[in-house]
Design a protein around this motif. Sequence first.
Motif, PDB file in Angstrom:
ATOM      1  N   LEU A   1       0.814  -1.210   0.000  1.00 20.87           N
ATOM      2  CA  LEU A   1       0.000   0.000   0.000  1.00 20.87           C
ATOM      3  C   LEU A   1       0.853   1.268   0.000  1.00 20.87           C
ATOM      4  CD1 LEU A   1      -2.786  -0.985   2.566  1.00 20.87           C
ATOM      5  CD2 LEU A   1      -2.988  -0.846   0.082  1.00 20.87           C
ATOM      6  N   ALA A   2       2.023   1.208   0.637  1.00 18.51           N
ATOM      7  CA  ALA A   2       2.834   2.416   0.809  1.00 18.51           C
ATOM      8  C   ALA A   2       3.675   2.747  -0.418  1.00 18.51           C
ATOM      9  CB  ALA A   2       3.741   2.261   2.028  1.00 18.51           C
ATOM     10  N   VAL A   3       4.165   1.721  -1.120  1.00 19.05           N
ATOM     11  CA  VAL A   3       5.072   1.966  -2.246  1.00 19.05           C
ATOM     12  C   VAL A   3       4.440   2.845  -3.323  1.00 19.05           C
ATOM     13  CG1 VAL A   3       6.264   0.830  -4.161  1.00 19.05           C
ATOM     14  CG2 VAL A   3       6.539  -0.037  -1.846  1.00 19.05           C
ATOM     15  N   PRO A   4       3.202   2.575  -3.771  1.00 17.12           N
ATOM     16  CA  PRO A   4       2.621   3.470  -4.783  1.00 17.12           C
ATOM     17  C   PRO A   4       2.459   4.905  -4.303  1.00 17.12           C
ATOM     18  CG  PRO A   4       1.388   1.417  -4.669  1.00 17.12           C
ATOM     19  CD  PRO A   4       2.304   1.438  -3.499  1.00 17.12           C
ATOM     20  N   LYS A   5       2.265   5.102  -2.997  1.00 15.98           N
ATOM     21  CA  LYS A   5       2.063   6.454  -2.478  1.00 15.98           C
ATOM     22  C   LYS A   5       3.335   7.287  -2.507  1.00 15.98           C
ATOM     23  CE  LYS A   5      -2.159   5.351  -1.442  1.00 15.98           C
ATOM     24  NZ  LYS A   5      -3.275   5.831  -2.296  1.00 15.98           N
ATOM     25  N   VAL A   6       4.480   6.652  -2.350  1.00 13.20           N
ATOM     26  CA  VAL A   6       5.738   7.404  -2.329  1.00 13.20           C
ATOM     27  C   VAL A   6       6.462   7.358  -3.671  1.00 13.20           C
ATOM     28  CG1 VAL A   6       6.022   7.038   0.141  1.00 13.20           C
ATOM     29  CG2 VAL A   6       7.039   5.419  -1.438  1.00 13.20           C
ATOM     30  N   ALA A   7       5.944   6.598  -4.635  1.00 15.83           N
ATOM     31  CA  ALA A   7       6.620   6.466  -5.925  1.00 15.83           C
ATOM     32  C   ALA A   7       6.767   7.805  -6.652  1.00 15.83           C
ATOM     33  CB  ALA A   7       5.886   5.446  -6.799  1.00 15.83           C
ATOM     34  N   PRO A   8       5.734   8.681  -6.699  1.00 15.40           N
ATOM     35  CA  PRO A   8       5.926   9.952  -7.414  1.00 15.40           C
ATOM     36  C   PRO A   8       7.038  10.820  -6.843  1.00 15.40           C
ATOM     37  CG  PRO A   8       3.587   9.517  -7.107  1.00 15.40           C
ATOM     38  CD  PRO A   8       4.325   8.497  -6.301  1.00 15.40           C
ATOM     39  N   VAL A   9       7.096  10.966  -5.501  1.00 11.75           N
ATOM     40  CA  VAL A   9       8.136  11.818  -4.925  1.00 11.75           C
ATOM     41  C   VAL A   9       9.508  11.174  -5.074  1.00 11.75           C
ATOM     42  CG1 VAL A   9       7.951  10.905  -2.561  1.00 11.75           C
ATOM     43  CG2 VAL A   9       8.710  13.259  -2.927  1.00 11.75           C
ATOM     44  N   ILE A  10       9.570   9.850  -5.024  1.00 10.47           N
ATOM     45  CA  ILE A  10      10.862   9.186  -5.249  1.00 10.47           C
ATOM     46  C   ILE A  10      11.334   9.424  -6.679  1.00 10.47           C
ATOM     47  CG2 ILE A  10      11.964   6.924  -5.453  1.00 10.47           C
ATOM     48  CD1 ILE A  10      10.337   6.015  -3.056  1.00 10.47           C
ATOM     49  N   GLY A  11      10.391   9.333  -7.627  1.00  9.38           N
ATOM     50  CA  GLY A  11      10.760   9.540  -9.026  1.00  9.38           C
ATOM     51  C   GLY A  11      11.260  10.947  -9.297  1.00  9.38           C
ATOM     52  N   THR A  12      10.534  11.960  -8.837  1.00  8.36           N
ATOM     53  CA  THR A  12      10.959  13.341  -9.095  1.00  8.36           C
ATOM     54  C   THR A  12      12.238  13.675  -8.328  1.00  8.36           C
ATOM     55  OG1 THR A  12       9.445  14.070  -7.335  1.00  8.36           O
ATOM     56  CG2 THR A  12       8.630  14.143  -9.593  1.00  8.36           C
ATOM     57  N   SER A  13      12.385  13.139  -7.118  1.00  7.59           N
ATOM     58  CA  SER A  13      13.608  13.392  -6.346  1.00  7.59           C
ATOM     59  C   SER A  13      14.815  12.758  -7.020  1.00  7.59           C
ATOM     60  CB  SER A  13      13.449  12.846  -4.922  1.00  7.59           C
ATOM     61  OG  SER A  13      12.380  13.474  -4.258  1.00  7.59           O
ATOM     62  N   THR A  14      14.634  11.564  -7.567  1.00  8.23           N
ATOM     63  CA  THR A  14      15.740  10.903  -8.275  1.00  8.23           C
ATOM     64  C   THR A  14      16.178  11.722  -9.479  1.00  8.23           C
ATOM     65  OG1 THR A  14      14.909   8.748  -7.565  1.00  8.23           O
ATOM     66  CG2 THR A  14      16.431   8.775  -9.424  1.00  8.23           C
ATOM     67  N   VAL A  15      15.199  12.241 -10.240  1.00 10.20           N
ATOM     68  CA  VAL A  15      15.541  13.077 -11.405  1.00 10.20           C
ATOM     69  C   VAL A  15      16.269  14.339 -10.967  1.00 10.20           C
ATOM     70  CG1 VAL A  15      14.564  14.426 -13.296  1.00 10.20           C
ATOM     71  CG2 VAL A  15      13.663  12.154 -12.815  1.00 10.20           C
ATOM     72  N   LEU A  16      15.803  14.955  -9.881  1.00  6.88           N
ATOM     73  CA  LEU A  16      16.460  16.164  -9.381  1.00  6.88           C
ATOM     74  C   LEU A  16      17.902  15.876  -8.967  1.00  6.88           C
ATOM     75  CD1 LEU A  16      16.363  19.130  -8.436  1.00  6.88           C
ATOM     76  CD2 LEU A  16      15.505  18.283  -6.234  1.00  6.88           C
ATOM     77  N   ILE A  17      18.113  14.788  -8.249  1.00 11.46           N
ATOM     78  CA  ILE A  17      19.476  14.443  -7.800  1.00 11.46           C
ATOM     79  C   ILE A  17      20.386  14.169  -8.985  1.00 11.46           C
ATOM     80  CG2 ILE A  17      20.797  12.687  -6.570  1.00 11.46           C
ATOM     81  CD1 ILE A  17      18.377  12.477  -4.635  1.00 11.46           C
ATOM     82  N   LEU A  18      19.879  13.404  -9.955  1.00 11.74           N
ATOM     83  CA  LEU A  18      20.699  13.122 -11.140  1.00 11.74           C
ATOM     84  C   LEU A  18      21.008  14.400 -11.914  1.00 11.74           C
ATOM     85  CD1 LEU A  18      19.000   9.828 -12.404  1.00 11.74           C
ATOM     86  CD2 LEU A  18      21.211  10.074 -11.243  1.00 11.74           C
ATOM     87  N   GLY A  19      20.029  15.322 -11.968  1.00 11.05           N
ATOM     88  CA  GLY A  19      20.279  16.590 -12.659  1.00 11.05           C
ATOM     89  C   GLY A  19      21.347  17.414 -11.962  1.00 11.05           C
ATOM     90  N   ARG A  20      21.340  17.416 -10.643  1.00 11.68           N
ATOM     91  CA  ARG A  20      22.361  18.176  -9.920  1.00 11.68           C
ATOM     92  C   ARG A  20      23.734  17.525 -10.029  1.00 11.68           C
ATOM     93  NH1 ARG A  20      21.414  22.988 -10.051  1.00 11.68           N
ATOM     94  NH2 ARG A  20      22.964  23.333  -8.417  1.00 11.68           N
ATOM     95  N   ILE A  21      23.747  16.178 -10.077  1.00 16.56           N
ATOM     96  CA  ILE A  21      25.039  15.506 -10.313  1.00 16.56           C
ATOM     97  C   ILE A  21      25.560  15.865 -11.692  1.00 16.56           C
ATOM     98  CG2 ILE A  21      26.090  13.236 -10.665  1.00 16.56           C
ATOM     99  CD1 ILE A  21      24.224  12.163  -8.482  1.00 16.56           C
ATOM    100  N   TRP A  22      24.662  15.900 -12.660  1.00 18.73           N
ATOM    101  CA  TRP A  22      25.037  16.290 -14.025  1.00 18.73           C
ATOM    102  C   TRP A  22      25.521  17.735 -14.036  1.00 18.73           C
ATOM    103  CZ3 TRP A  22      21.220  17.673 -18.427  1.00 18.73           C
ATOM    104  CH2 TRP A  22      21.883  17.666 -19.664  1.00 18.73           C
ATOM    105  N   ASN A  23      24.874  18.607 -13.239  1.00 19.41           N
ATOM    106  CA  ASN A  23      25.282  20.003 -13.135  1.00 19.41           C
ATOM    107  C   ASN A  23      26.706  20.108 -12.610  1.00 19.41           C
ATOM    108  OD1 ASN A  23      25.584  22.390 -11.018  1.00 19.41           O
ATOM    109  ND2 ASN A  23      24.195  23.116 -12.620  1.00 19.41           N
ATOM    110  N   ALA A  24      27.033  19.300 -11.598  1.00 17.56           N
ATOM    111  CA  ALA A  24      28.375  19.357 -11.010  1.00 17.56           C
ATOM    112  C   ALA A  24      29.437  18.799 -11.936  1.00 17.56           C
ATOM    113  CB  ALA A  24      28.386  18.584  -9.693  1.00 17.56           C
ATOM    114  N   ASN A  25      29.026  18.047 -12.945  1.00 14.90           N
ATOM    115  CA  ASN A  25      29.988  17.432 -13.857  1.00 14.90           C
ATOM    116  C   ASN A  25      30.030  18.123 -15.210  1.00 14.90           C
ATOM    117  OD1 ASN A  25      31.191  14.748 -12.663  1.00 14.90           O
ATOM    118  ND2 ASN A  25      29.058  14.850 -11.990  1.00 14.90           N
ATOM    119  N   GLY A  26      29.677  19.424 -15.263  1.00 15.90           N
ATOM    120  CA  GLY A  26      29.907  20.191 -16.478  1.00 15.90           C
ATOM    121  C   GLY A  26      28.681  20.636 -17.229  1.00 15.90           C
ATOM    122  N   ALA A  27      27.469  20.331 -16.756  1.00 16.78           N
ATOM    123  CA  ALA A  27      26.264  20.730 -17.492  1.00 16.78           C
ATOM    124  C   ALA A  27      25.813  22.149 -17.156  1.00 16.78           C
ATOM    125  CB  ALA A  27      25.130  19.759 -17.189  1.00 16.78           C
ATOM    126  N   GLU A  28      26.376  22.760 -16.110  1.00 17.86           N
ATOM    127  CA  GLU A  28      25.933  24.096 -15.711  1.00 17.86           C
ATOM    128  C   GLU A  28      26.228  25.105 -16.814  1.00 17.86           C
ATOM    129  OE1 GLU A  28      26.697  27.326 -12.095  1.00 17.86           O
ATOM    130  OE2 GLU A  28      27.521  25.296 -11.985  1.00 17.86           O
TER     131      GLU A  28
END
Length: 202
Positions: free
Chosen positions: A13-40
């Motif tokens: 029951l809990a996994v579907p409820k937190v899936a959207p925030v996990i997905g958007t947070s993962t994209v945000l973290i990957l984007g910031r890692i990409w930013n630190a590696n030359g995408a800025e």
Amino acid sequence: MSEPLTHRHWAALAVPKVAPVIGTSTVLILGRIWNANGAEHSAGNAALMVALAAGAATAGAFAAAGHGGGDGVLAGTAFATAGALALAGVAGYADGWSLPILLWSVATAVAYGIAARYWRTDRRDATAHHRQTEVRREGHAHVERVEALRAGAQIEAARTGAAYAEQLATALITRAALPSYDPQAITRAGLPELPSAEKQLK
């Protein structure tokens, strides 16, 4: 055994409820890692993400308009992909956290809004299925009760018939054993002859 089952039920029951925030947070973290590696402030990387996001949004629009069978799941996936690419592009290009966090908040809210629609549909379908199952179970139980009553009535009728046959046979045997019994007297009186005990038993 009940505790692991309860934990699994809670997790399901809990996994579907937190899936959207996990997905958007993962994209945000990957984007910031990409930013630190030359995408800025990289125009080429930003243009690539804009093109990919636009392509995914266009595919979602075509799917929503009915092209390709009008698959709603395909359209939702395409729009989600476009949003994720846009968020990753902004998180990778921006030099601070303000704009990426703002876009992450909007993307998370939109993801929950879309997911809530599907959750309502799933809950409605589950409720309807449960109701139909209960109706079928009640119908089967009613049929079983009717059959049990019918079988009981048949058994009782057979038991009553057997008891009557036994009583009749006993009465015939007892009548034939009486010393004063004369079957010819009944015939002479003009009454029909009663069957003998042997015939009755046969």
